[in-house]
Every structure is written in C-alpha cells, then in structure tokens.
Motif scaffolding. Structure first.
Motif, mmCIF file in Angstrom:
data_model
loop_
_atom_site.group_PDB
_atom_site.id
_atom_site.type_symbol
_atom_site.label_atom_id
_atom_site.label_comp_id
_atom_site.label_asym_id
_atom_site.label_seq_id
_atom_site.Cartn_x
_atom_site.Cartn_y
_atom_site.Cartn_z
ATOM 1 N N ARG B 369 0.831 -1.193 0.000
ATOM 2 C CA ARG B 369 0.000 0.000 0.000
ATOM 3 C C ARG B 369 0.876 1.258 0.000
ATOM 4 N N ILE B 370 1.921 1.218 0.835
ATOM 5 C CA ILE B 370 2.837 2.369 0.869
ATOM 6 C C ILE B 370 3.486 2.545 -0.505
ATOM 7 N N GLU B 371 3.894 1.429 -1.078
ATOM 8 C CA GLU B 371 4.563 1.461 -2.381
ATOM 9 C C GLU B 371 3.647 2.086 -3.440
ATOM 10 N N GLN B 407 12.282 -3.301 9.886
ATOM 11 C CA GLN B 407 12.672 -2.321 10.910
ATOM 12 C C GLN B 407 13.930 -1.568 10.514
ATOM 13 N N SER B 408 14.930 -2.293 9.998
ATOM 14 C CA SER B 408 16.179 -1.607 9.673
ATOM 15 C C SER B 408 15.966 -0.615 8.529
ATOM 16 N N SER B 409 15.097 -0.978 7.565
ATOM 17 C CA SER B 409 14.902 -0.058 6.452
ATOM 18 C C SER B 409 14.121 1.179 6.885
ATOM 19 N N ILE B 410 13.169 0.991 7.793
ATOM 20 C CA ILE B 410 12.416 2.172 8.252
ATOM 21 C C ILE B 410 13.329 3.085 9.076
ATOM 22 N N ASP B 415 13.241 8.439 5.170
ATOM 23 C CA ASP B 415 12.950 9.480 4.188
ATOM 24 C C ASP B 415 12.323 8.907 2.928
ATOM 25 N N GLU B 416 12.800 7.745 2.532
ATOM 26 C CA GLU B 416 12.254 7.147 1.317
ATOM 27 C C GLU B 416 10.803 6.729 1.508
ATOM 28 N N TYR B 417 10.523 6.176 2.683
ATOM 29 C CA TYR B 417 9.137 5.811 2.993
ATOM 30 C C TYR B 417 8.264 7.072 3.007
ATOM 31 N N LEU B 418 8.789 8.122 3.679
ATOM 32 C CA LEU B 418 7.999 9.344 3.809
ATOM 33 C C LEU B 418 7.772 10.017 2.457
#
Lengths: 528, 430
Positions: B369-371, B407-410, B415-418
C-alpha cells in the motif's frame, strides 16, 4: 516427585512434568489458549499462552513448558499481557468479525479473549482473506474465515478418533482446514466433538445452526441415555426444549467426548405427544382424567387381592424408579419384573480414549436393572419376550416401555393393568390406570453405567401437566401398602433403594456428586 | 578456469575446483587427495575427531554460527539408539548460492565431510536434504553417492575400518521452511514442513525420534580440510573468534557478482570495491544486506565500517548469517526491495504460529500500500510495532526475519518511505 514454583506470586506444588498452564489452573488462573487441549498433543502454535518465566530469554508457551523447582512465572505481568494483546491483534487481521450471525457468539473464546485483553481498535486496514463456507460432511459446517488455525479438529480426528479425515492444506495465511476429497466426515462416529473443541465459530453443527443464541441456553448436567456408557453431558435447553447435547468433562467416564449417536438422539425428549394427566378407564372403553389423589386411591382399592404381579420396566428408567417399582412389586405380594433393551452388534470404541465406546447396550440403565434383579427379555431390537406378560391375569405394571410391538389385546386379561409412561402409546389402551411420568430430562435421579458407576442427572425441563417422577408415584403407593416412608426427594428414593439392594448400600447422593461413584458389586451384563 | 569470476584476494580451500567438471569424478577426486581425510578420521576415535574440529573453531555456516565441534559434542557418547547426521542442503535464503556451487562442482568433498561427521557423532546414516529446485545438484550428488558406494567409501565396513555408514540424498519439495532444522526433520519423515518446538533439541530427539545433528553443506565441506591439516592450520585464516574461510555470495549492483571464498574478517567495502570490481555503472553505494534477506540491512556508511565475520557484523547492527551479500546502489527503491523480501516470507511462512501466519502477509500488504502511494505515516509506526510483536513469539525465527529488513529499512531509510507516503515519489527504477 512434587515440584514447587511460584505463579503470579502464589506458591504452587504440582507433580513433576506438569505444564505451567495446568499448574496455573490449580490456583484458578486460566491462561488463554487455543491449540492446547488436555485430551490431545500440544503443538504450541497458537502462541496465545505465552507467559513470562523469570530467567527465560523470551516468553514461553505455558502449554508445553514444564514446571521446574523454584521457577517464577507471571501470567498477568506487563510482558505476558502485552504478548497476548499482540497475538490477539494478529488473530483479528483476517477474522470476519461476523459475531452477530455466528453460532459461536457468546461462547467463543476469541470473542472472550479480545474483550478481556485485546486492543480497543484494530489497526489492519487491508482487505481480508476470504475462504467461504464448506460442508465437511456429517453434522459439520466449516466457516474458514472464522478459523484460528488451532488444528484441534485435525488432531482430534487423527489422534483421538484415529481416522484422519481432516488436514491443513496450503501454508502461510492461505493455510486452511480441509477434508480429503468428497469423503469428508461422513461415516465417522465421533466427529461432533470437533464442533465442541473448536474455540471459535469455524466448525458449527448443522443440526444446531441458527437455532438458539448461546446466552439464551440453560445448561443442566445430565447423563446421555443412548447407551450404557453413561457419558456425562449437559442438556442445553431453551423454551423448555432440549436444543442440543454437549459432553461434560469426566475423565473416569467419557473424558471430554461423546459419540454422534448419543449427541443426535435428543429429539424424542421434545416430542409433544405427552400424557399429561392420570387417566382412569371405566371398563367400557371410556376414560377420564382425574387428580393424583383420586387415581392412587382407586388404584390401591383395585390392587387388593388382584393376584400375582408381573411388571415390565424400561432400562431408561432411573435407579430410583426401578427401585420403587421393585418395592411396589414386593408390596403387592411379589412377582417377576422384566426389561427389554436394544443391543447393537458391535461396540464403537473411541481409539484414542479406549475406555469410551458406544456400548452394545443402547439403554442408560441396563446395569441398574440387572443389579436390581430384573430379567432381560425379548430380542436385541427390544421387541418380543412378553408372551407371558401380555395375557397375564393378575396385576400388570408397565413402567416406561412403549410396547410398540405388542398386540392390541396386551394386558386385556389383567385384573389390574397400570401403565406408567411419558408419551402416548397404543399399548396403554387396555390399562385401567394410565399414569403420566417424567422423562429423565425432567426429573432428578441416577443411572448405573456399564462399569457400575452410579451417576446423577438433574432436571433441565419443566414436566408437562401433572406428570410426576415414577419414584414418587410408585413410592407413594408403597408407602400406603407398607410401613415405608413416602420419599419426598430423589435422594430419599435413592436411600430407600440403597437400603434394599446390596449393590447400592452405603452410597448416597452426596457421595455420588457430579462425578459418580461405583456400586459395591462387580458388574456383569447378561449377554456380554 | 572458467568459473565466472575469481580474485587473487581469495583463499580457495573449499572452492578450489569450482568450474572444473572433472572434480565430480571420483577418480579425479581421489587422485587429488580426496578421501584421505576420511581414512585418517576412521582411524581415530569419534571424540578425537570432535576435538580436532573444536580446536579449529569452525562455526556453522548455515547462518547461526554455532561452533560445530561443540554441536557435535552434544550427541550422546553412548549409542543406545540410532544416530543421524543430517546435511542441510536446502539452501533457499534469498541471495544465497554457495551450497549449490559446492554440490555442483565438488560433491565428493561434501560426501567426505558427511562421512567424517557421521563418524564423529556415531551416526550410521547420513541424510543429505537437498533443495528440490536444485535439479543439477541433486543429480550430481546422487551420481557421486553411487560412485562412492561402488568404491567402498560409503556402505558397510568403509575402507576396512569396521564402520558402516549409509548416505541418502533426499530431494526436498520446495519450501523455505524445510531449511529450518526441525522443519527439515519433519519433511524428511514425510510430515508437513513445520518447525518443531525445542526442547527437546535434535541431539536428544531428532529425525525419526533419534539423536540427530544438522550441519550446513559448507560446514561439512570444511571438515575434510580441517581433519587432514589440523585445527591450528585452519586458524591461520580469519579472526580469533571467527576462524577460517567463508564463501561469500555477492549479488546486486557490483561489476563482478559471484561466489568468493575469503578469510573471515574481510572488510565488506574491499569485497565490493576490490574483489567484485566496484559498483556497477559507477553508481554510489546505498545499502548492503550482508547475510541474506533475514538480516538487517545496513547503509553505505555502516558498510564501510563492516568487517565480514560473526562479530564484525553484529558491531554494525546486522548479522553475517550465511554471508549472502546483496549490494544495492543509489537507484534502488528500498521500499520495493523490502516489500519483495517480505512477500517471500509471506509466501514461505508455514502458517503454524499465529504472529508469523498473519503478520507476514499483513506486513506485505501494508508495504504494498505504501509502495502504491496509499500509505500513511501511522503505517510506519504500525509496521515497527507489529513486526516487533513477531520477534521471539514464534517457534522458529522465520517471522523474526521479516522484522529485520522492515525495521532496519524504516530506521535507516525513513525518508524514502515518507517521500512515498507524502508525495508519491519513488526512488530509482529497480
């Protein structure tokens, strides 16, 4: 070897090898769980029973972790409750939350646990996975979406019934319980139990489907009457009707289980064709309903000098009823009493709990009848064997036997024919007195099972009209004919029986309790 | 030799003959000194073999890094029941391809290691549980086992030593979970591939209810070399706590991806820039997963500080795992990369434990969904908390493996997620 540990600050001593979950039960602490069932293996997969054990690196599954000396366990600590709250959230990710139309609502442990310890609101916004409904055969419907994948049903079929009919197919969150091909559960004899052990509404009974809400049902401890095993059951009743039968735990008799034959055999109790008032026949084919005082007075009058006694009793009658009948026969000068009982050719043994079987003898109290000296008569389908009785010219007493196979002139020659029955029957046509009695579901009493265990049952239904328990009616007659006291309760009637029949001597209702107690004599059923 | 890429920085003990098809023939293997370690081991007592392996400090190459000699010493010293050695050849960790190569090119090295291991733990039967999709490796192994039987290296009275050891190659049916040691035992027994609860541990109650030891292919391949040359010899490579050499499976945005056998403690950045020829297209390094998809990913800065041994990886907040180095450059869409890994776990979860069964798919759904630009910032909190609820709450560690990359990627690429959540901006085109 006992082990002492601390659970929730309370010291507990239990035998070595006990699991933390069972140890916690001894102090009244129920650790929530799904996959664990005391009658089966523990896969420790539901992850709900995780508790905090001091010194352990992570929460431990209490259903498989055995106790150790000096162990300190917390079932209600922050860590333990947080872990349950987290796991419960996972359970609801794909659960349809269709409680309003779910048969299990009100007795569902997912509902209960989430209410007690779950999150206030769910965080999943994703579309739910849908499996739909599947007919598993037999009496079982499967609602896959409600399933919590505890696999109790799979393990019951493979470990307890030992007829593997269910399995888990696929994996991950696509995994679902399924049957093998079209065969399903048809032809198995114990599959009703998987509905009982299903902690949610995934497996439901077709027979009970949408019949009653769980919270409207009254539960009354009782004994199954469908064979001589004497499975402990609960009558679930609503609106004065039995809605379903459920097994009641008793490790000495039936464990947690009962057979499908017994479970399905309850509708006769609800039949409306009841005898509701005592009837007196006038000899010209007419009859009138009278009150109890009048009917018993008239009966005693006629009984005087009416001749030898022959009696037919049903092995569905309680020990108290049969004891009172025996006392009456003796009070009237003695005679012989026979019973007829259906017998199956084979026992159906529950392989994983072999002390439990659908017994050959298909009546609840055959052992009681035998212990009281009643003679078995007739064939294995409970017909015939009454040639002597049908034309008897003295006193004839029939208790509970519907006499469906008997000719229209049964009892016509009898000087006095008393018929005590719960349902209308053609064979009572010639009876001078027709006395309405209660069924086992409407009275208190005991049955003696195949192993000689005397077990109590309680009334779950209101008796119709003027129907009374047979022990009360027969006891009243005996009290008039002899010095005996009038039995005012079933316990009185049992006490009278215990003083008259050696096998029962020394037993009291208090001893028997809810678990039953063994009679004093070794039990041998005729025909075994 | 024609094996894709080699480097002069390598120390090739196990991978000497990669690319040489002749090594598969038993005659060649024996001519090159093969099966001499077996002969030596059979002349020794089982406990002496265990001592040699203990002294070498060899650690399990399957991912956990448990000392092999210590693991062997857990087996009962008195043989009251059958003992089994299980070789875990169900290599299915995304990014890992070392066992496949070891089996393809040098099957007898593995068989010899298995036989020595079996002798050391008093096992009379070795099962090599080979991943179902490895058709070639399965065939090569089966052929090699047949040859070794014919030459008397397997079977009754091996090399006139009085020892009987059988070897069976079992082809799996394609499930990641069967690479988990207890799941593998279930699968071998013909049950559903699901992990078992420990305790009891396999050394007490393992395959078929008998004491068993499970070792990785690479671990067992190192055994003949250690037995032949001694524990001290093996310690000349690697570090004090992580001795010896290790195969590194490098994939991703490097010029020369492949299998490289290097001493443990090798700097990660040198592996990328020197051994593998540097980053592809001159792009900048963005992130590295040093131990297969189950370990936390690290950013470029951490990668520069990372030493490739069991301790060095922990120092930068990740794990060596099975040393599958996945290198990602600046064009990588981290969210998509993580989502694809989580999809893998959601597909491979056996469905036994609730947090894993429900959590893996749920995590994948949220990431997708985020993607697709439909995420919220709350989703990140939910992901962090929910994946934490999947750690340590299940029978095996498959669900812990989901928490690691998520967890490590978040934490490292928030910033990439945001950017995706707020503006629908995607990074790169990976």
């Amino acid at each position: 070897m006992p082990v002492t540990l601390t659970i929730d600050g309370q010291e507990v001593t239990v035998p070595k090898g006990t699991t933390i979950l069972e140890a916690a039960k001894t102090i009244g602490q129920q650790v929530p769980h799904y996959c664990y069932h005391p009658g089966m293996s523990s896969p420790a997969m539901c992850r709900l029973c995780l508790v905090e054990v001091e010194g352990a690196p992570k929460p431990m599954p209490s259903c498989v972790t055995t106790v150790m000396d000096g162990q300190v366990v917390h079932t209600q600590s922050e860590e333990a409750t947080a872990s349950r709250k987290a796991v419960l959230e996972f359970y609801l990710v794909n659960h349809p939350l269709d409680c309003p139309i779910c048969d299990m609502s009100g007795e569902c442990s997912l509902q209960d646990y989430v209410h007690e310890e779950g999150r206030d609101s769910g965080r999943s916004r994703e579309p739910k996975r849908v499996f739909g409904r599947d007919d598993f055969g037999g009496d079982v419907l499967f609602y896959g979406d409600r399933c919590v994948m505890c696999t109790r049903c799979v393990r019951f079929m493979s470990e307890v019934e030992q007829d593997t009919r269910l399995t888990v197919v696929d994996r991950g969150n696509r995994s679902v319980i399924d049957t093998f091909f079209e065969e399903g559960l048809d032809g198995t004899n114990w599959h009703g139990n998987i509905v009982d052990i299903c902690p949610v509404g995934a497996l439901v009974s077709k027979d009970f489907l949408h019949k009653a809400r769980a919270w409207d049902l009254e539960h009354t401890p009782s004994i199954c009457t469908s064979c001589s095993q004497g499975c402990n059951i609960d009558l679930h009743t609503r609106d004065n009707l039995v809605q379903r039968l459920k097994p009641r735990e008793n490790l000495d008799v039936n464990g947690w289980w009962m057979c499908d034959h017994g479970r399905e055999n309850y509708e006769w109790i609800n039949q409306g064709t009841r005898i509701e008032a005592p009837l007196v026949r006038d000899g010209n084919g007419g009859s009138k309903a009278v009150d109890w005082k009048e009917v018993l007075g008239a009966l005693l009058e006629q009984a005087n000098g009416a001749g030898a006694v022959k009696a037919v009793a049903s092995p569905l009658a309680s020990n108290e009823d049969l004891g009172a009948l025996k006392a009456l026969v003796e009070a009237l000068g003695g005679g012989e009493t026979v019973y007829r009982s259906a017998r199956a050719e084979e026992e159906i043994v529950l392989k994983g709990f072999p002390s439990l079987a659908r017994r050959k003898d298909l009546s609840a109290n055959t052992t009681g009848a035998e212990l009281m000296g009643l003679e078995r008569a007739g064939a294995d389908d409970a017909t015939g064997g009454l040639a002597d009785v049908a034309g008897h010219d003295g006193v004839l007493v029939v208790l509970g036997d519907a006499l469906e196979d008997q000719p229209a002139d049964f009892g016509k020659n009898a000087a006095l024919y008393v018929f005590l029955g719960s349902h209308e029957s053609e064979a009572s046509a010639n009876a001078s007195f027709v006395l309405p009695v209660t069924t086992f579901a409407e009275q208190e009493g005991t049955f003696t099972n195949v192993a000689g265990r005397v077990q109590r049952f309680w009334p779950g239904l209101q008796a119709p009209g003027m129907a009374r328990p047979p022990w009360l009616i027969l006891g009243a007659l005996v009290a008039e004919l002899t010095e005996a006291d009038l039995p005012r309760t079933a316990a009185d009637a049992f006490a009278a029986l215990a003083s008259a029949v050696p096998a029962f001597s020394g037993l009291t209702y208090d001893d028997i309790g809810t678990r039953g107690a063994l009679v004093n004599e070794p039990v041998q059923l005729s025909g075994d | 030799m024609a094996y894709p890429y080699v480097s002069d920085r390598e120390v090739r003990l196990l991978s000497t003959y990669f690319g040489d098809p002749k090594q598969r023939h038993i005659e060649t293997y024996v001519k090159r000194g093969g099966y001499s370690a077996l002969e030596k081991a059979l002349g020794m007592g089982p406990d002496d073999v265990v001592e040699i392996v203990k002294s070498s400090g060899l650690r399990g190459r399957g991912g956990a890094g448990f000392p092999t000699g210590v693991k062997w010493s857990f087996m009962p010293k008195e043989k009251k029941k059958a003992h089994y050695l299980l070789c875990n050849a169900d290599e299915s960790e995304p990014g890992t391809f070392k066992d496949r190569e070891l089996m393809r090119w040098d099957p007898h090295q593995l068989i010899e290691g298995c036989l020595i291991g079996a002798h050391a733990i008093r096992a009379q039967h070795v099962y090599i549980y080979c991943r179902g999709e490895f058709f070639e490796a399965n065939q090569v192994l089966a052929r090699a086992v047949e040859d070794a039987y014919a030459k008397g290296y397997i079977g009754e009275n091996i090399l006139d030593s009085g020892h009987d050891i059988e070897v069976t190659v079992h082809q799996g049916a394609g499930a990641y979970i069967c690479g988990e040691e207890t799941g593998m035992m279930n699968s071998l027994e013909g049950r559903r591939g699901e992990p078992r609860i420990k305790p009891p541990f396999p050394a007490a109650v393992g395959a078929f209810g008998k004491p068993s030891t499970i070792n990785n292919v690479e671990t067992l391949c190192a055994i003949p070399h250690i037995v032949k040359n001694g524990g001290e010899w093996y310690r000349q490579w690697g570090t004090e706590k992580s001795p010896g050499t290790k195969l590194f499976c490098v994939s991703g945005h490097v010029i020369k991806p492949g299998n490289y056998e290097l001493p443990l403690g090798f700097p990660l950045i040198e592996l990328i820039e020197d051994v593998c020829g540097g980053m592809k297209d001159g792009n900048a390094l963005k992130a590295v997963i040093p131990g297969g998809s189950s370990v936390p990913l690290i950013n470029a800065e951490e990668a520069r500080a990372c030493k490739l041994d069991y301790e060095g990886c922990v120092d930068v907040g990740t794990m060596l795992g099975c040393a599958s180095v996945i290198v990602m450059d600046e064009t990588t869409d981290i969210v998509k990369q993580v989502r694809r890994m989580v999809d893998f776990y959601a597909h491979e979860s056996c469905g036994l434990c609730t947090p894993c069964r429900e959590g893996t798919t749920w995590t994948a759904q949220i990431l997708r969904r985020i993607e697709n630009g439909k995420g919220t910032e709350d989703d990140l909190d939910t992901l962090m908390e929910m994946t934490q609820n999947m750690v340590g709450t299940t029978i095996c560690v498959l669900s812990d493996s989901v928490a690691a990359p998520v967890q490590s990627s978040i934490e490292k690429f928030r910033d990439e997620y945001l950017a995706l959540i707020r503006r629908g901006e995607r990074v790169g085109a990976a």
